[in-house]
Design a protein around this motif. Structure first.
Motif, mmCIF file in Angstrom:
data_model
loop_
_atom_site.group_PDB
_atom_site.id
_atom_site.type_symbol
_atom_site.label_atom_id
_atom_site.label_comp_id
_atom_site.label_asym_id
_atom_site.label_seq_id
_atom_site.Cartn_x
_atom_site.Cartn_y
_atom_site.Cartn_z
ATOM 1 N N GLY A 1 0.823 -1.205 0.000
ATOM 2 C CA GLY A 1 0.000 0.000 0.000
ATOM 3 C C GLY A 1 0.855 1.251 0.000
ATOM 4 N N MET A 2 0.202 2.403 -0.115
ATOM 5 C CA MET A 2 0.930 3.662 -0.105
ATOM 6 C C MET A 2 1.732 3.830 1.184
ATOM 7 S SD MET A 2 -0.404 7.607 -0.086
ATOM 8 C CE MET A 2 -0.214 7.749 1.696
ATOM 9 N N TRP A 3 1.123 3.479 2.329
ATOM 10 C CA TRP A 3 1.806 3.700 3.603
ATOM 11 C C TRP A 3 2.953 2.716 3.805
ATOM 12 C CZ3 TRP A 3 1.430 8.192 5.557
ATOM 13 C CH2 TRP A 3 0.265 8.941 5.353
ATOM 14 N N ASP A 4 2.898 1.541 3.160
ATOM 15 C CA ASP A 4 4.053 0.642 3.161
ATOM 16 C C ASP A 4 5.236 1.312 2.474
ATOM 17 O OD1 ASP A 4 2.681 -1.509 4.401
ATOM 18 O OD2 ASP A 4 1.818 -2.103 2.479
ATOM 19 N N LEU A 5 4.958 1.985 1.360
ATOM 20 C CA LEU A 5 6.007 2.681 0.611
ATOM 21 C C LEU A 5 6.572 3.854 1.411
ATOM 22 C CD1 LEU A 5 4.342 2.707 -2.934
ATOM 23 C CD2 LEU A 5 5.910 1.018 -1.965
ATOM 24 N N VAL A 6 5.705 4.528 2.144
ATOM 25 C CA VAL A 6 6.163 5.633 2.994
ATOM 26 C C VAL A 6 7.103 5.111 4.080
ATOM 27 C CG1 VAL A 6 5.443 7.412 4.646
ATOM 28 C CG2 VAL A 6 4.125 7.055 2.547
ATOM 29 N N GLU A 7 6.745 3.981 4.698
ATOM 30 C CA GLU A 7 7.593 3.421 5.751
ATOM 31 C C GLU A 7 8.941 2.970 5.206
ATOM 32 O OE1 GLU A 7 7.147 3.684 9.022
ATOM 33 O OE2 GLU A 7 5.485 4.918 8.292
ATOM 34 N N ASP A 8 8.963 2.433 3.979
ATOM 35 C CA ASP A 8 10.244 2.079 3.355
ATOM 36 C C ASP A 8 11.121 3.319 3.188
ATOM 37 O OD1 ASP A 8 9.415 -0.531 3.205
ATOM 38 O OD2 ASP A 8 8.988 -0.506 1.055
ATOM 39 N N ALA A 9 10.501 4.401 2.712
ATOM 40 C CA ALA A 9 11.249 5.647 2.523
ATOM 41 C C ALA A 9 11.739 6.196 3.864
ATOM 42 C CB ALA A 9 10.370 6.674 1.814
ATOM 43 N N ARG A 10 10.924 6.061 4.902
ATOM 44 C CA ARG A 10 11.329 6.534 6.236
ATOM 45 C C ARG A 10 12.555 5.746 6.737
ATOM 46 N NH1 ARG A 10 7.737 9.130 9.007
ATOM 47 N NH2 ARG A 10 6.023 7.835 8.237
ATOM 48 N N SER A 11 12.548 4.442 6.504
ATOM 49 C CA SER A 11 13.692 3.610 6.901
ATOM 50 C C SER A 11 14.954 4.057 6.178
ATOM 51 C CB SER A 11 13.411 2.137 6.588
ATOM 52 O OG SER A 11 12.374 1.626 7.391
ATOM 53 N N ALA A 12 14.786 4.413 4.897
ATOM 54 C CA ALA A 12 15.936 4.869 4.108
ATOM 55 C C ALA A 12 16.473 6.200 4.627
ATOM 56 C CB ALA A 12 15.538 4.985 2.642
ATOM 57 N N VAL A 13 15.581 7.111 4.993
ATOM 58 C CA VAL A 13 16.011 8.398 5.563
ATOM 59 C C VAL A 13 16.756 8.171 6.875
ATOM 60 C CG1 VAL A 13 15.180 10.524 6.656
ATOM 61 C CG2 VAL A 13 14.255 9.824 4.449
ATOM 62 N N GLU A 14 16.221 7.306 7.721
ATOM 63 C CA GLU A 14 16.864 7.032 9.006
ATOM 64 C C GLU A 14 18.240 6.395 8.816
ATOM 65 O OE1 GLU A 14 13.928 4.666 10.947
ATOM 66 O OE2 GLU A 14 12.671 6.392 11.498
ATOM 67 N N TYR A 15 18.352 5.549 7.792
ATOM 68 C CA TYR A 15 19.655 4.945 7.494
ATOM 69 C C TYR A 15 20.674 6.025 7.115
ATOM 70 C CZ TYR A 15 23.284 2.409 4.980
ATOM 71 O OH TYR A 15 24.496 1.931 4.546
ATOM 72 N N LEU A 16 20.254 6.941 6.266
ATOM 73 C CA LEU A 16 21.154 8.029 5.864
ATOM 74 C C LEU A 16 21.503 8.927 7.041
ATOM 75 C CD1 LEU A 16 19.708 9.110 2.386
ATOM 76 C CD2 LEU A 16 21.956 8.110 2.824
ATOM 77 N N GLN A 17 20.517 9.258 7.869
ATOM 78 C CA GLN A 17 20.757 10.149 8.996
ATOM 79 C C GLN A 17 21.754 9.560 9.997
ATOM 80 O OE1 GLN A 17 16.712 10.763 10.310
ATOM 81 N NE2 GLN A 17 16.518 12.690 9.184
ATOM 82 N N SER A 18 21.829 8.235 10.053
ATOM 83 C CA SER A 18 22.731 7.588 11.007
ATOM 84 C C SER A 18 24.083 7.237 10.393
ATOM 85 C CB SER A 18 22.086 6.307 11.552
ATOM 86 O OG SER A 18 21.906 5.351 10.510
ATOM 87 N N HIS A 19 24.267 7.494 9.098
ATOM 88 C CA HIS A 19 25.503 7.110 8.428
ATOM 89 C C HIS A 19 26.618 8.100 8.781
ATOM 90 C CE1 HIS A 19 28.332 5.977 5.267
ATOM 91 N NE2 HIS A 19 27.625 4.879 5.112
ATOM 92 N N PRO A 20 27.816 7.597 9.097
ATOM 93 C CA PRO A 20 28.913 8.484 9.527
ATOM 94 C C PRO A 20 29.400 9.464 8.459
ATOM 95 C CG PRO A 20 29.689 6.222 9.203
ATOM 96 C CD PRO A 20 28.202 6.175 9.162
ATOM 97 N N SER A 21 29.125 9.190 7.202
ATOM 98 C CA SER A 21 29.572 10.087 6.124
ATOM 99 C C SER A 21 28.543 11.165 5.782
ATOM 100 C CB SER A 21 29.892 9.278 4.863
ATOM 101 O OG SER A 21 30.997 8.435 5.067
ATOM 102 N N VAL A 22 27.405 11.141 6.500
ATOM 103 C CA VAL A 22 26.285 12.023 6.150
ATOM 104 C C VAL A 22 26.038 13.058 7.245
ATOM 105 C CG1 VAL A 22 23.781 12.098 5.740
ATOM 106 C CG2 VAL A 22 25.165 10.288 4.683
ATOM 107 N N ASP A 23 25.778 14.286 6.830
ATOM 108 C CA ASP A 23 25.306 15.337 7.731
ATOM 109 C C ASP A 23 23.802 15.128 7.898
ATOM 110 O OD1 ASP A 23 24.374 17.596 8.991
ATOM 111 O OD2 ASP A 23 25.287 19.011 7.601
ATOM 112 N N ARG A 24 23.362 14.667 9.057
ATOM 113 C CA ARG A 24 21.964 14.283 9.266
ATOM 114 C C ARG A 24 20.997 15.448 9.084
ATOM 115 N NH1 ARG A 24 20.514 11.225 13.086
ATOM 116 N NH2 ARG A 24 18.453 12.129 13.374
ATOM 117 N N GLU A 25 21.483 16.683 9.185
ATOM 118 C CA GLU A 25 20.609 17.845 9.009
ATOM 119 C C GLU A 25 20.409 18.186 7.532
ATOM 120 O OE1 GLU A 25 19.008 19.265 11.518
ATOM 121 O OE2 GLU A 25 19.966 17.798 12.849
ATOM 122 N N ARG A 26 21.201 17.547 6.665
ATOM 123 C CA ARG A 26 21.112 17.849 5.238
ATOM 124 C C ARG A 26 20.780 16.585 4.429
ATOM 125 N NH1 ARG A 26 26.368 20.767 3.268
ATOM 126 N NH2 ARG A 26 27.361 19.315 4.733
#
Length: 327
Positions: free
Chosen positions: A87-112
């Motif tokens: 469903g649409m909300w399944d896709l939203v949750e996948d995208a949220r997981s991807a954002v959280e992965y990026l925000q926690s990555h040591p090479s990434v500025d989590r604010e950007r």
């Protein structure tokens, strides 16, 4: 550097992470795909359709200094599951997981951490941005309308083209085909709404993603946009037959952050050059030929200028003549 990554606890998501030259603290861009069974690169299973749109976009974004992440949708690439059942909300949750992965990555500025979403992905990004803090959002070939509104406009454009044909148009008017088509679409949507199943069969054989349609139809994009508090760029081509350019004028009054709109001359829905006239009926025949063409250079220049100004601390490059840019 580009590498395979896996993230998400309950349902592992596979994708490609690309890092630009230099050490940590980079801004990052998450690519969210459009509708259908598209993998991380923008291709369908078994090589039936290969657009490589998201692979090319990721390469471009990384070349100008951004970490990029693109991932397989459910049932595509290395990912388990059935894309029709999502469903649409399944896709939203996948995208949220991807954002959280990026925000926690040591090479990434989590604010950007910026989301660059294409087609249906613009709706997913809208829902995500209403509940998740994002550094910025790029709408590619979409925005403001929800799915039901977009599909209705596509049907209307197709009917308009058919009705303008000298002989066929008269026959279709006589048979009241446009009104019957809308009634048929409404009847199908009602069937989806009445069902509690993820997948519904139409005419006994044809599977339809009913949950996806139901959730999209119920989602109010305009209300969600009011919660988005970050810079937003909506970029669309004047030859786009699948998304409405005019409705994007609502965007600056909806979002809390600064919004800009760029309409690129001679660009189609997949961000490639199209010199031919706008036509929904001819788009299918042109599809394979257009895939051989490069991404539109004015679109890339506009993206680079906007990203440099908002996330790289650089002076905005002189923009090409694009009609119009509204802020």
């Amino acid at each position: 550097m580009e590498k395979e990554v896996k993230f998400g606890e309950k349902d592992p998501i596979y994708g490609r992470l690309a890092l630009p030259a230099g050490e940590g603290g980079h801004p990052a861009i998450l690519l969210i795909a459009g509708s259908g069974p598209l993998d991380r690169d923008g291709n369908t299973p078994k090589g039936k359709i290969e657009t490589n749109l998201y692979k090319e976009m990721a390469g471009f974004f990384t070349s100008i200094g951004f970490v990029t992440l693109r991932y397989d949708k459910r049932g595509t690439g290395k990912r388990d599951g059935d894309w029709l059942a999502a469903g649409m909300w399944d896709l939203v949750e996948d995208a949220r997981s991807a954002v959280e992965y990026l925000q926690s990555h040591p090479s990434v500025d989590r604010e950007r951490v910026i989301v660059a979403a294409h087609s249906e992905g613009t709706i997913i990004a809208t829902a995500l941005g209403a509940s998740t803090k994002l550094g910025g959002v790029i709408f590619l070939s979409g925005g403001v309308d929800n799915l039901s509104e977009a599909l209705g406009k596509q049907r209307k454009l197709g009917s308009k083209e058919l009705l303008e044909k000298p002989v066929l148009g008269k026959l279709l008017k006589l048979l009241n085909v446009e009104e019957k088509s809308e009634k048929s679409a409404a009847k199908m949507m009602e069937k989806f709404k009445q069902s509690k199943e993820d997948i519904v069969k139409i005419q006994l054989f044809f599977k339809q993603n009913a949950k996806w349609y139901r959730e999209h139809d119920a989602f109010n994009t305009r209300e969600a946009l009011k919660s988005m508090n970050c810079p937003v760029l909506a970029l669309i081509g004047d030859k786009d037959v699948l998304a409405d350019k005019e409705v994007l004028s609502e965007l600056p009054s909806l979002v809390q952050g600064k919004a800009e709109i760029a309409i690129i001359n001679d660009m189609e829905h997949g961000l490639r050059i199209q010199l031919e006239e706008l036509s929904l009926l001819k788009s299918g025949k042109r599809f394979k030929e257009i895939l051989k063409r490069p991404l539109h250079p004015e679109a890339l220049a506009t993206l680079e200028a906007w990203l440099s100004e908002n996330f790289l601390g650089q002076t905005t490059k002189e923009k090409s003549q694009i009609e119009p840019i509204i802020s």
